[in-house]
Every structure is written in structure tokens, then in C-alpha cells.
Enzyme design. Structure first.
Site, PDB file in Angstrom:
ATOM      1  CG  ASN A  32      -2.138   1.029   1.024  1.00 47.06           C
ATOM      2  OD1 ASN A  32      -2.193   1.788   2.033  1.00 47.06           O
ATOM      3  ND2 ASN A  32      -2.790   1.188   0.099  1.00 47.06           N
ATOM      4  N   GLY A  36       5.914   8.250   1.016  1.00 45.21           N
ATOM      5  CA  GLY A  36       6.971   8.011   2.167  1.00 45.21           C
ATOM      6  C   GLY A  36       7.935   6.905   1.762  1.00 45.21           C
ATOM      7  CG  HIS A  37       6.085   2.958   1.486  1.00 43.88           C
ATOM      8  ND1 HIS A  37       4.787   3.207   1.226  1.00 43.88           N
ATOM      9  CD2 HIS A  37       6.350   2.248   2.572  1.00 43.88           C
ATOM     10  CE1 HIS A  37       4.203   2.490   2.470  1.00 43.88           C
ATOM     11  NE2 HIS A  37       5.061   1.898   3.194  1.00 43.88           N
ATOM     12  CD  GLN A  61       4.333  -5.481  11.562  1.00 43.31           C
ATOM     13  OE1 GLN A  61       5.550  -6.253  10.952  1.00 43.31           O
ATOM     14  NE2 GLN A  61       4.379  -4.173  11.452  1.00 43.31           N
ATOM     15  CD  GLU A 150      14.394  10.213  10.956  1.00 41.20           C
ATOM     16  OE1 GLU A 150      13.938  11.220  11.178  1.00 41.20           O
ATOM     17  OE2 GLU A 150      15.625   9.868  11.166  1.00 41.20           O
ATOM     18  CG  ASP A 152       6.308   3.353  11.407  1.00 42.72           C
ATOM     19  OD1 ASP A 152       5.231   3.520  12.025  1.00 42.72           O
ATOM     20  OD2 ASP A 152       6.291   3.565  10.023  1.00 42.72           O
ATOM     21  NE  ARG A 189      -2.804   0.290  10.825  1.00 47.18           N
ATOM     22  CZ  ARG A 189      -1.713  -0.077  11.183  1.00 47.18           C
ATOM     23  NH1 ARG A 189      -0.459   0.377  11.289  1.00 47.18           N
ATOM     24  NH2 ARG A 189      -1.482  -1.763  11.396  1.00 47.18           N
TER      25      ARG A 189
END
Ligand code: PAF
Length: 288
Positions: A32, A36-37, A61, A150, A152, A189
Site C-alpha cells: 500500500n 513515504g515509501h 505484528q 522515521e 515509526d 492507515r
């Protein structure tokens, strides 16, 4: 871009490149994909000669009652995005490939302390699941360097500590958070948010920035700031789980004499559990 689903084939392919002296950069994801990815992939090109991305929605997880089955899966679109981004190998293992004896009985990697605070307090087992799958993926890919967002931040520290403690020969690099114009940190999300909730979610970053200003203006009652910011988020319709000022190095509670800080927030908004953070350097200018 070559798409590979099994461990034997991906190892064989990567061994050839490794023998030719190529430096391998690795970006693990759950798919998804968003900007950012893509910034991780872009940085991976700077750090390695060959770029490997994995897509695996890791059941270990996710806790009971979390969004494992609802987690957005957009494989066709993801493949196009990664192909256009110049990725060399996309590794998409099945659950059997990663957990041949089942998830429940799999050997686990536990990073004590760091895994139990902040997000770990409300998501028991989450960081064990992350550390376990990342360790497995590192063993399969054997990258020279791996890149993580960053956003996460706690996850990044858990992985860096695992790498240190297990003497894994991989350099783990954190890449700054990518944000929408409103300041909202990009996240898979965010797709759960309605347009109205998306506007509300921008309050997370506003509160982080207000906190940074107050701390740079020499406020040191971090508990009071956390309470006030949580109240502000509640007024806006978010349900804050924590709003904390911590030490950037180990996420322990910040003391007035600490200079390198990070403010972290987690909050529920509609269907989405959102997290964000902002680093604060009281000793100099403040990195984002
Ligand atoms: O950040 C993520 O997408 C996941 O936690 C990761 C690192 C790919 C492990 O499943």
C-alpha cells in the site's frame, strides 16, 4: 524489475550481484505504497548499487482485534510504482515462506525494554513481531544497508537495537517523515480517514510543532505539556493514547538537562490509529 516469491530464488539472484561486488540496499514494506515509501526507495538508490523491496503484511505484528484482515492490499498498483521507481528486485513471500511452521510456533526475536513502552504498551507483542520478521528478511536478503521511515521512530530504534545486539552486519538508516501540505504524516492507515477526519488529523503535527516551540523557549515541564496537548487533541475529536517528550537516543523520559529530545504522539481517529513524532534539539537548530 524482477518479482520473486521464494527464498531460494531471491538468495540465488542476490548472491550473483554480491559476488560482482554490488552493495545491496533493502526497503522492507507491507505494501500500500505512498510517497513515504518512495522516499525510502529513492534513498536506497543513493546507498546501494541494487535496490530490493519486500512486500509482506506480517501477521505476527498485528494483535488480536487489530486491522490485519482489513490492512489495505494494493499489489498491482504497488508493482507499477516500484517498477517506475527503478527497484531491481521485488520480493513478495507468502506467509508459508516466512513462517513455515506457522506464526504461533515461530521462533521470536524480543527486544526488551524498548518494545514495552509507548506503542508497545498498548500493542503487546507488536515489536516482537516486527523484530522477528525484519530479522528473517535480513537473513534472506542479507543487505548491506536497510532503510526505515522515521515516522515509526520506535520501530526504527527497536530494529537498530536488534541489529546491534545480534551483531547483524547491516547498517540501518532512518529517513525523515514525508508529510502532506497540512503536516499530516503519510501513512497507509490514512486511507481509513474520511476527508473531514483527514483535516482533524493535521492537529497531530500542529501539536508537535507547538510543543517544539515551547521546549525551544525553555519550558521543561514535559508532563504538563503532554497533558495540555492531549487535551487539545481531545477537543479536536481525537482520542490520544500518549503524548510524550522523550530522549531521542533511547525513548526514556526526558529530563530538563537533556538536549536531544523527541516528542511522540499516538491517537485514535475514527478507524485509524495514527502516530507521529518530531525531533527537538535544544542544543542547536531543530531537525524536522
Ligand atoms: O513499517 C512497516 O511497514 C513494517 O513494520 C515492516 C518494517 C515492513 C515490518 O513488517
Amino acid at each position: 524489475m524482477q518479482v520473486i516469491n521464494d527464498i531460494v530464488s531471491v538468495r540465488a539472484r542476490l548472491n550473483i550481484w554480491r559476488q560482482q561486488g554490488a552493495r545491496l540496499a533493502f526497503v522492507p514494506t507491507m505494501g500500500n505504497l505512498h510517497e513515504g515509501h518512495l522516499s525510502l526507495v529513492e534513498q536506497a538508490h543513493h546507498h546501494g548499487d541494487k535496490v530490493v523491496v519486500s512486500i509482506f503484511v506480517n501477521p505476527m505484528q498485528f494483535g488480536k482485534g487489530e486491522d490485519l484482515s482489513a490492512y489495505p492490499r494494493t499489489m498491482t498498483e504497488d508493482r507499477h510504482i516500484l517498477g517506475r521507481a527503478g527497484v531491481d528486485i521485488l520480493f513478495i513471500p507468502s506467509e508459508d515462506e516466512i513462517y513455515p511452521g506457522g506464526v504461533e510456533l515461530a521462533t521470536q526475536i524480543e527486544v526488551p525494554g524498548l518494545s514495552d513502552i509507548l506503542c508497545g504498551a498498548s500493542r503487546p507483542g507488536h515489536f516482537t513481531g516486527v523484530a522477528t520478521v525484519v530479522c528473517k528478511l535480513f537473513n534472506v536478503i542479507q543487505p548491506d544497508v536497510a532503510l526505515f521511515g522515521e515516522k515509526d521512530y520506535q520501530q526504527l530504534l527497536v530494529i537498530q537495537r536488534m541489529v546491534r545486539d545480534l551483531c547483524l552486519p547491516v547498517e540501518v538508516i532512518g529517513i525523515p517523515t514525508v508529510r502532506e501540505a497540512s503536516g499530516l504524516a503519510l501513512s497507509s492507515r490514512n486511507g481509513y480517514l474520511t476527508p473531514q477526519e483527514r483535516e482533524t488529523a493535521a492537529w497531530l503535527y500542529r501539536c508537535l510543532c507547538d510543543t517544539r516551540e515551547r521546549i525551544l523557549a525553555c519550558e521543561t515541564d514535559y508532563a504538563a505539556i503532554g497533558t495540555q496537548m492531549s487535551n487539545k487533541l481531545r477537543e479536536q475529536g481525537l482520542l490520544p493514547e500518549y503524548f510524550e517528550v522523550r530522549r531521542v537516543s533511547d525513548l526514556l523520559p526526558a529530563m530538563p538537562q537533556d538536549d536531544k529530545l523527541i516528542v511522540l504522539v499516538a491517537a485514535q481517529l475514527g478507524r485509524a490509529r495514527l502516530i507521529d513524532n518530531l525531533k527537538i534539539n535544544r542544543g542547536g537548530e531543530s531537525p524536522s
